[in-house]
Design an enzyme around this catalytic site. Structure first.
Site, short mmCIF file in Angstrom:
data_model
loop_
_atom_site.label_atom_id
_atom_site.label_comp_id
_atom_site.label_asym_id
_atom_site.label_seq_id
_atom_site.Cartn_x
_atom_site.Cartn_y
_atom_site.Cartn_z
N ARG D 288 40.27 -25.19 -34.08
CA ARG D 288 40.29 -24.24 -35.19
C ARG D 288 39.18 -24.63 -36.15
O ARG D 288 39.31 -25.62 -36.88
CB ARG D 288 41.66 -24.32 -35.88
CG ARG D 288 41.91 -23.30 -36.96
CD ARG D 288 43.13 -23.68 -37.79
NE ARG D 288 42.76 -24.63 -38.84
CZ ARG D 288 43.55 -25.57 -39.32
NH1 ARG D 288 44.75 -25.76 -38.84
NH2 ARG D 288 43.12 -26.37 -40.29
N HIS D 292 43.40 -23.41 -41.97
CA HIS D 292 44.58 -22.85 -41.29
C HIS D 292 44.74 -21.37 -41.62
O HIS D 292 44.91 -20.53 -40.73
CB HIS D 292 45.83 -23.63 -41.72
CG HIS D 292 47.10 -23.02 -41.25
ND1 HIS D 292 47.47 -23.00 -39.93
CD2 HIS D 292 48.09 -22.37 -41.92
CE1 HIS D 292 48.63 -22.37 -39.81
NE2 HIS D 292 49.02 -21.97 -41.00
N TYR D 301 42.54 -32.69 -45.16
CA TYR D 301 43.16 -33.51 -44.11
C TYR D 301 42.27 -33.75 -42.89
O TYR D 301 42.67 -34.48 -41.99
CB TYR D 301 44.49 -32.89 -43.67
CG TYR D 301 44.43 -31.42 -43.33
CD1 TYR D 301 43.95 -31.01 -42.09
CD2 TYR D 301 44.86 -30.45 -44.23
CE1 TYR D 301 43.89 -29.67 -41.77
CE2 TYR D 301 44.79 -29.09 -43.92
CZ TYR D 301 44.31 -28.70 -42.68
OH TYR D 301 44.25 -27.38 -42.35
C1 LIG Z 1 59.36 -22.38 -37.68
C2 LIG Z 1 58.19 -22.47 -38.58
N1 LIG Z 1 58.01 -23.58 -39.29
C3 LIG Z 1 56.96 -23.69 -40.13
C4 LIG Z 1 56.08 -22.68 -40.27
C5 LIG Z 1 54.90 -22.81 -41.22
N2 LIG Z 1 53.67 -22.89 -40.43
C6 LIG Z 1 52.90 -21.80 -40.23
S1 LIG Z 1 51.67 -22.11 -39.15
C7 LIG Z 1 52.14 -23.72 -38.95
C8 LIG Z 1 51.38 -24.60 -38.02
C9 LIG Z 1 51.34 -24.02 -36.64
O1 LIG Z 1 50.56 -24.85 -35.80
P1 LIG Z 1 50.20 -24.42 -34.33
O2 LIG Z 1 51.44 -24.07 -33.59
O3 LIG Z 1 49.37 -25.49 -33.76
O4 LIG Z 1 49.37 -23.07 -34.48
P2 LIG Z 1 47.99 -22.87 -35.21
O5 LIG Z 1 48.28 -22.47 -36.62
O6 LIG Z 1 47.22 -24.12 -35.11
O7 LIG Z 1 47.35 -21.73 -34.49
C10 LIG Z 1 53.24 -24.00 -39.75
C11 LIG Z 1 53.87 -25.32 -39.85
C12 LIG Z 1 56.30 -21.52 -39.52
N3 LIG Z 1 55.50 -20.45 -39.59
N4 LIG Z 1 57.36 -21.44 -38.69
#
Ligand SMILES: Cc1ncc(C[n+]2csc(CCOP(=O)(O)OP(=O)(O)O)c2C)c(N)n1
Ligand SMILES: Cc1ncc(C[n+]2csc(CCOP(=O)(O)OP(=O)(O)O)c2C)c(N)n1
Ligand SMILES: [Mg+2]
Ligand SMILES: [Mg+2]
Lengths: 401, 344, 344, 401
Positions: D288, D292, D301
């Site tokens: 990425r 975020h 971070y």
């Molecule tokens: C169940 C849940 N917990 C927390 C969140 C908050 N949150 C949104 S995106 C994220 C990280 C997701 O990481 P990843 O699965 O690697 O996907 P990326 O964003 O890197 O595409 C978090 C913790 C959420 N959307 N859903």
């Protein structure tokens, strides 16, 4: 034990992110970046004969006799409990008939101040760890006080029996995290069934244990059935041990009807975890010879043939053969044990049956450390209502169980 | 409150400082820092609470100050977060776990309902569960879908849980201290809409506020307005508007939604004879229903008018474009009060 | 109701039979069989629902009759059960999933709240979620810990969900048919205590009962008793006792707890001026609170007495030895009614 | 691909329950009962040079040009969306900057009537499948109507963007179950992040897909970060692909910045699944490059160094090099594409900005198929209150976003 070929650096930020760009890539199927294997161990065959070199403890009466005695005790308690249930003196009860080798060896391998987090089918481990028979009956009799382990040397930090499947696995992560944070040489042991391995809680716990390299040993007590659902319908995985690969945790299979194998695997895993080597998964292959619980009729979903075949693998007979062969046990020992066990069970059952019913207000008195003001009125009303009701139904026809 | 923690709190009184003009989220941060400092059994865990300091910065600086073992970045797993907190708590630790948004708290429901709330009860006091589960809640910040929940009533219905919602920086500080020191599990919900909306001076002296009691934010004899969380703002604003027309509203911030301090509410209603309940959560089976039901039983005879509720609608909290049409507005509160005034 | 399902129901009217003296759980079984037969998009899934026929035998015989693809034994995974039902429903299937006991339904809360209840809303109707989640509920059968829950209010609070609780074999049959045919998600809770307690004749003719309306089980002009599920029994018994003393109680079985048919209840209270609400669930923020709150708003002026609730206590449902002290007893209902009679 | 050594019979009741008693057991570490490996594939290195024999499609302009064009389109849309967000015209927005190779290849590999279940970072796949740019902007602008895909040939059965992490994985099981039950040659594709693989939902879904051997392909878009949590802190597993071993599902890793590798892996997995070969897991290793979301500041971070290193692996530049080398793309093509893309984006943005706000009652009108009687009063009250409020705040200061 699983053996990852490529050990990625475990430093923060780099794990699994290792730069693939430098790898020369030939062949048409892609390069191998990780490899794993699952191994299976047994020491005693179904006749109690050693199929490989036995560990020293297998000839140590101080280790082996208590294990055997508790296996016999566990089975006797199961028999008694089922009898009590059939006569309306106990609630629904789950036997561990056939699984004594596994459950007792788990308890025997643990240190006093390790913490057990188990299911309703770890009676053998509970007994070994000092939970009293009468408490176990009190619990299954429908009184939470049975989970307030009060015997001498009782495992006061052990978790109560976990009923919602696999929900105790995350607890084990917290318990082990506390141990590691406080630099204590203690280990958490989480025992759960084959069915439990399908639940997300189990997986999240495995993953957490891996991330923090916690002193936590998971034991999958694979008794081949989750009520009516056979192991084959529970997962397409070739072994349940390999579930650990998903969390980067070492894992192995053992013959769960061979108490020596279970004890050995648990001892190794526990001492490694105690020494900071992190978590481990043991899959014990055993079989539930009883119905799921007294509320179940297993003949609805499994064949008499299968049951017959598995009866022949009885862990108690098997261990007894070994002990006799090793001169650790005699016919006289057996007779003494039978008598002593029967006496203990009868005494505990009598104690259980003599227990007064819990006072109704118990349902409020342990809800919070201190009864909130908001609940005082309800508690009073409950006490009054219960007293009135008991006065009215003095003949006891309603709550007569 | 554990003896050790209480002593630590007391010993700390000497070196207090006043945090001037801090926001609610900064007050949360200060309370966490205070307890991490005072009580070695406290630890903070959750997604992005460590290195990143929390997506709302509620845990900013804690990782640097207390280290990765006590300020713990967890994998993305809410069941694990709640469940391991129970294990930690049973071992005598005092975990303060964060769920990143209330919309992601539901994988923790099983652990809260089947375990946290009843570990003490199930073992007749042998084990207990002094954990806090914090979660930002509520709508109004134009966040993505699923980020605007106010489902506190789910938790308030669970026997054995405390549910606390602060409505100001000072109350956030004092109530969070109390929640952490409480020997039983607490769900602590922080309304994102007021995370940075108000600033006030907060004495960082380790003084907890009492749980299980309502706070009377405004005295008045004509009508009782009962509310909590972010909605206290609109409620107070409505009270001001009403005052301009000579209607004096008593405003009660419930703060601890369960167990519920009905005494304060009933006493107020006895005085005013009128009650309007305001909350952002959907009306149907909201905590406002419980308050109204209790008044309709124990306070009915003092009522001069129907009990009104001004709440979120009984629909999914809409995505950003319509979220402001979802939440109770001051004019709706004023209108409800006027209705009750006319009824008599 | 989808056109196809409705037509199937209608076509079926010809070959109806009367199931004589069947229990509630048998009525559930009959409704499932009827819909599996009538609508190829219906399938049944859950733990032990196939070969074993369900731990309460609610699905007995279905596996043999409709095969393993449509009567599906799932792995032990409630999140999966709820979540895959959503996927099935979005694809036009009509999954009827079973959660083995209500105590194990909580891993499904996330899926119900964040997805099932809002898939239609989130896609503005492009996708929808015609699923049913069945679960046995309630105490009174001396079951192990965690097997005696009545947490319907958690689900009733979720906008976009229907929550239905039958109280007799005939209503179980008719309401379950309606739930399966309904184009939106339904949580269908079956009180284990009355699974086999009453028997009655049920016409297996595919006729659904209406959702979203209360059933008046007994007419009376003196007091309105509002209840649902297993507690209808104690409520009816209390009504009989009261009748012996000349107090005529109207007994309303709410049946669909959400959305709530308040009209029937308000009309009754307008007539009687008195209301006692009876449910087995804990009182605090129970569905009874919502009913009382609505009366305290829209029906206040017809009230002659405080609204009473006779419910489970606000504590964890106790294990078998004390469960009967937890549940509302007829004498408590009678006493509450007497209180309301004296108040006037 | 993972290769189990021991293939247990998959008949009901016997899987994993295979009788160990006949195995002769020598050696001290136990016998090997299962073995697995994870392979990694890339075709194009960071300069777009082939490192192994290319599949035929990699030289097929009808396949490769649309992929490249959509990668460019995705990046342009991200840029525009961030700009709109910065100026208050859009809500929080998650870019897929750096992940275009993966997300577009996923969309390109799927058939029209397959079903995509993705996260907020699958913009490229959504675009390829016919979701309109204006709809994507409408959604992130805070209007659910953006999820009512209405473009020509829109993927009407695709799931809306899934925000609660991994909760869509069980949906994919249901979708795939329906496809299999109806004997349809269709496949469900579930795309999720590295963080998502820590959730129990993901695991339960994997396990379900394995049990029923469903036509379901999971793509783990491993962009190395879950907000601030690096891959290394997410799991101790050496690869995320190996999570599939826990469910007995074949799995592989590919270079996610190599659209050829992703497309190839997806095509193979999809056609196998379509042919009844069951589920598959593809882990795409990507990065990425953006924050975020627009609400995040990644510099808190992660190091500038790491970012710099990863920028050099840009999937778009890489694919362009390959296409140019293969004579599938020219400088003139690039200029035309740039212009066309800019025009499309501007037109879509204008369309989006001209959209009327959703009517308040929309929040009731799609809650149920038919508005329940019980809610009619609330809907009326909402309409009245909103009208009154809009009349009062006609200057629009409150909802002016
Ligand atoms: C169940 C849940 N917990 C927390 C969140 C908050 N949150 C949104 S995106 C994220 C990280 C997701 O990481 P990843 O699965 O690697 O996907 P990326 O964003 O890197 O595409 C978090 C913790 C959420 N959307 N859903
Ligand atoms: C979360 C949850 N779902 C369902 C149940 C009902 N249930 C009780 S035991 C059981 C089967 C458990 O199988 P397994 O994990 O293999 O343990 P075993 O009973 O074989 O020891 C089920 C489904 C439960 N207790 N918890
Ligand atoms: Mg089992
Ligand atoms: Mg990621």
């Amino acid at each position: 034990m699983q053996r990852p070929v490529e050990k990625a650096p475990s430093a923060r930020g780099s794990r699994g992110e290792s730069d693939r760009t430098s790898h020369a890539d030939t062949g048409s199927a892609g390069e191998i970046v990780a490899q794993f294997e699952i191994r299976y161990t047994r020491f005693l065959d179904e006749n109690g004969r050693a199929v490989r070199e036995l560990p020293a403890f297998a000839r140590d009466p101080d280790v082996m006799r208590p294990i055997y005695e508790h296996m016999v005790l566990t089975r006797a308690l199961d028999r008694k409990a089922v009898a009590l249930q059939r006569t309306g003196q106990l609630g629904t009860y789950p036997s561990s008939f056939g699984q004594e080798g596994t459950t007792v060896a788990i308890g025997a391998a643990m240190a006093r101040d390790d913490v057990l987090l188990g299911t309703y089918r770890e009676t053998g481990a509970m007994l070994f760890r000092g939970v009293r028979i009468a408490e176990i009956l009190q619990y299954w009799g429908g009184d939470e006080a049975g989970s307030d382990y009060r015997g001498p040397g009782a495992p006061r930090a052990d978790f109560p029996i976990c009923v919602p499947i696999a929900t105790h696995a995350p607890h084990a992560v917290g318990v082990a995290y506390a141990m590691k944070l406080r630099r204590e040489p203690r280990v958490a042991v989480c025992a759960l069934g084959d069915g439990a391995t399908s639940k997300g809680d189990f997986y999240e716990a495995l993953n957490g244990a891996g991330v923090w390299q916690l002193p936590l040993v998971f034991v999958i007590v694979n008794n081949q059935w989750a009520i009516s659902v056979p192991r084959s319908a529970q997962s397409h995985a070739e072994t349940l041990a390999q579930k650990a690969i998903a969390a980067g945790i070492p894992a192995e299979q053992v013959d769960g009807d061979d108490a020596v194998a279970v004890y050995q695997a648990m001892r190794n895993a526990l001492s490694a975890a105690r020494d900071g080597a992190g978590p481990h998964v043991v899959e014990a292959l055993t079989y539930r010879l009883s119905d799921h619980t007294t509320a179940d009729d297993a003949s609805r979903y499994r064949s008499a043939d299968e049951l017959e075949r598995r009866r022949a693998l009885d862990p108690i007979a098997r261990l007894r053969s070994h002990l006799e062969r090793a001169k650790l046990w005699s016919e006289a020992d057996e007779r003494r044990l039978e008598e002593a066990t029967a006496a203990r069970i009868e005494q505990a059952a009598a104690e259980f049956l003599a227990l007064p019913p819990p006072p109704p207000e118990a349902m409020f008195d342990h809800l919070f450390a201190q009864l909130p003001e908001a609940l005082r009125e309800q508690r009073d009303a409950l006490v009054a209502a219960a007293a009135a009701h008991r006065a009215e139904t003095v003949s006891g026809e309603e709550d007569g169980q | 409150m554990s003896g050790a923690a209480a002593a630590a709190g007391a010993a700390d009184q000497g070196r207090h400082s006043t945090l001037s003009e801090i926001t609610l989220v900064e007050a949360v941060n200060a309370a966490l820092a205070h307890e991490l400092e005072a009580d070695p059994s406290v630890l903070v865990l959750g997604e992005d609470v460590g290195v990143n300091g929390g997506v709302f910065r509620a845990t900013a600086g804690l990782y640097e100050r207390f280290g990765p073992e006590r300020v713990v970045d967890t994998p993305l797993a809410e069941t694990l977060i709640a469940g391991m907190s129970i294990g930690l708590a049973a071992q005598g630790m005092r975990p303060v776990a964060e769920i990143q948004f209330m919309g992601f708290i539901y994988p923790a429901v099983d652990q809260l309902l089947n375990h946290a709330s009843r570990l003490r009860n199930r073992t007749r006091g042998r084990l207990s569960c002094p954990m806090v589960l914090r979660a930002p809640c509520g709508a109004g910040i134009h966040a993505p879908e699923h980020h605007s929940e106010s489902t506190e009533s789910l938790f308030a219905h669970i026997p054995g849980l405390r549910v606390v919602v602060p409505s100001s920086p000072a109350r956030a500080y004092g109530l969070l201290l109390a929640a952490i020191r409480d020997p039983d599990p607490v769900v602590f919900l922080e309304p994102t809409r007021i995370y940075r909306l108000v600033k006030e001076n907060v004495r960082d002296d380790g003084t907890a506020l009492p749980l299980d009691v309502c706070f009377v934010l405004r005295d008045g004899g004509d009508v009782t307005l009962v509310t909590w969380g972010a909605a206290t703002r609109e409620t107070l604003e409505a009270a001001e508007r009403l005052a301009q027309d000579g209607v004096e509203a008593e405003v009660i911030d419930v703060a601890t939604l369960a167990p519920l301090d009905m005494q304060t509410i009933l006493e107020s209603v006895e005085k005013t004879g009128r009650c309007v309940i305001v909350h952002e959560a959907a009306r149907n089976v909201g905590v406002g229903a419980e308050i109204a039901a209790r008044i309709a039983d124990e306070g009915l005879m003092s009522l001069l008018a129907p009990i009104k509720r001004v709440t979120g609608w009984d629909t999914v909290v809409p995505y950003a474009k319509l979220e402001h049409d979802y939440m109770p507005r001051p004019e709706a509160i004023v209108a409800a009060v006027r209705e009750t005034m006319e009824a008599a």
